[in-house]
Scaffold this motif. Structure first.
Motif, mmCIF file in Angstrom:
data_model
loop_
_atom_site.group_PDB
_atom_site.id
_atom_site.type_symbol
_atom_site.label_atom_id
_atom_site.label_comp_id
_atom_site.label_asym_id
_atom_site.label_seq_id
_atom_site.Cartn_x
_atom_site.Cartn_y
_atom_site.Cartn_z
ATOM 1 N N ILE A 90 0.577 -1.314 -0.357
ATOM 2 C CA ILE A 90 -0.457 -0.024 -0.473
ATOM 3 C C ILE A 90 0.777 1.343 -0.334
ATOM 4 O O ILE A 90 0.317 1.735 -0.503
ATOM 5 N N VAL A 91 1.734 1.293 0.714
ATOM 6 C CA VAL A 91 2.852 2.418 1.280
ATOM 7 C C VAL A 91 3.923 2.471 -0.314
ATOM 8 O O VAL A 91 3.659 4.247 -0.446
ATOM 9 N N LEU A 94 1.379 4.526 -2.033
ATOM 10 C CA LEU A 94 1.128 6.130 -2.146
ATOM 11 C C LEU A 94 1.924 7.181 -2.099
ATOM 12 O O LEU A 94 2.085 7.827 -2.806
ATOM 13 N N GLU A 98 1.970 10.034 -4.858
ATOM 14 C CA GLU A 98 3.015 11.678 -4.931
ATOM 15 C C GLU A 98 3.479 12.338 -6.124
ATOM 16 O O GLU A 98 3.550 13.427 -5.819
ATOM 17 N N ARG B 2 0.485 16.820 2.092
ATOM 18 C CA ARG B 2 -0.463 16.208 1.086
ATOM 19 C C ARG B 2 -1.590 15.440 1.765
ATOM 20 O O ARG B 2 -1.290 14.592 3.298
ATOM 21 N N LEU B 4 -3.669 11.866 1.609
ATOM 22 C CA LEU B 4 -3.960 10.250 0.740
ATOM 23 C C LEU B 4 -5.265 9.877 0.464
ATOM 24 O O LEU B 4 -5.534 9.254 -0.105
ATOM 25 N N GLN B 28 3.217 9.404 8.562
ATOM 26 C CA GLN B 28 2.391 8.592 7.765
ATOM 27 C C GLN B 28 3.129 7.386 8.192
ATOM 28 O O GLN B 28 1.813 6.149 7.850
ATOM 29 N N ILE B 32 0.957 4.102 8.344
ATOM 30 C CA ILE B 32 0.774 2.637 7.519
ATOM 31 C C ILE B 32 0.984 2.051 8.417
ATOM 32 O O ILE B 32 0.263 0.596 8.521
ATOM 33 N N LEU B 35 -1.689 0.815 10.283
ATOM 34 C CA LEU B 35 -3.015 0.591 10.201
ATOM 35 C C LEU B 35 -3.131 -0.736 9.714
ATOM 36 O O LEU B 35 -3.936 -1.476 9.026
ATOM 37 N N LYS B 36 -1.392 -1.130 8.893
ATOM 38 C CA LYS B 36 -1.058 -2.823 8.531
ATOM 39 C C LYS B 36 -1.112 -3.983 9.802
ATOM 40 O O LYS B 36 -0.883 -4.383 9.994
#
Lengths: 204, 204
Positions: A90-91, A94, A98, B2, B4, B28, B32, B35-36
């Motif tokens: 997933i990173v 991103l 970007e 930024r 996501l 970030q 993440i 999240l994971k």
């Protein structure tokens, strides 16, 4: 590992120190900041942590992080549905997003084939990728994996599966990164950059 | 800044970025990771954050962080109750405790006198310090404030209040820190170290 003798604070320090790049000292600094912050901040932070687990799932099409069945990219009608960019994680989605240089779709593999680490093709989202190429109007599959031996294996494996389908397969260019000095670059990168050297047109 | 495009993730990144020393990029990465991570970890972390606010309070005697009415130090019968070490902040208690060189009690001021920043003596735990010196068997007050102009003002202020009491007042030694090179030290520190130079006994 020193303990402060205040069990709730020690517990928080322990939990924070499990985060990547956060050592014991930083965890302590953060824990004390949270201790001294307003009640509101601590609650907002705790809630944000819970929400990110409870309110997200994997996109059922591309396995990117999503808040609904499909992720924001898959459900965006302005995306080019003829291209799939295949990434490990997933990173990486991103990181590519970007750059604002890619407007197609993604497919998150969830890793690379690595028999030594016990990761076999069936552990990755490869079958679903092949299904997508079969069923969606895909014209190009861009393999955007992080350079490694395992990535090479994965690229070869996926390429074989896609061999007989009418789809262009490509991979990220290897070479000298922007801003680099050859002097400090590793030999493998320089070698790759020489091997993949690009012709300069004399017409311009 | 930024975004996501995944609101719960953006929210968590925003909350994490409010922590000291955590920039947008690190926030970030941490978001993440959370999240994971397993559901268990996210819950433990969130709970630890809430607990540190809900289950702690300030020690009613010394204003250190405590889980009960009195902090672990104030309620430890092995501490030397004849000494009070006066510090600005809870983190200073931790820093001194880590050295294992001090076995007395503490008193957390909550800052230093700084009229420019709107911090007046009555905003600090100074009155309670004087009360403690009056009512407890204190023989020495060690002023362990971080070196600054405001700390000097605070030291003078507290010293004046304690002037007529039967108590020894001392302050941390100023000088060259261990492992330092004079070459790289600031002039104020070297000047202080020369001024406070210590006699070497010829007997040893």
């Amino acid at each position: 590992m020193r303990e402060l003798g205040i069990s709730v604070l020690d517990e928080l320090i322990g939990q924070l120190a499990r985060l990547p790049g956060i050592g014991q000292k930083t965890a302590q600094r953060l824990a004390i900041f949270i201790l001294k912050s307003s009640d509101g901040y601590a609650q907002e932070l705790a809630q944000a942590i819970l929400n990110v687990k409870q309110k997200t799932r994997l996109c059922k099409r591309c396995f990117n992080v999503a808040e609904d069945e499909l992720c924001a990219i898959c459900s965006d009608p302005r995306r080019d549905t003829h291209k799939i960019c295949v990434v490990e994680d997933i990173v990486d989605v991103l990181a590519i997003e970007e750059t604002h240089t890619y407007r197609g779709l993604y497919h998150v593999l969830g890793g690379v084939i690595s028999p030594l680490a016990g990761v076999n093709p069936e552990d990755l989202n490869i079958r679903s990728l092949i299904e997508r190429v079969k069923n969606e109007p895909i014209e190009e599959v861009i393999l955007a994996l992080n350079p490694s031996t395992e990535a090479e294996t994965t690229i070869i494996y996926i390429t074989k599966l896609l061999k007989d389908m009418e789809v262009q397969i490509s991979r990220l260019a290897s070479g000298v990164p922007m801003g680099a000095h050859l002097e400090y670059l590793d030999g493998a990168t320089i070698g790759m950059a020489i091997q993949s050297r690009q012709k300069i047109s004399k017409d311009t």
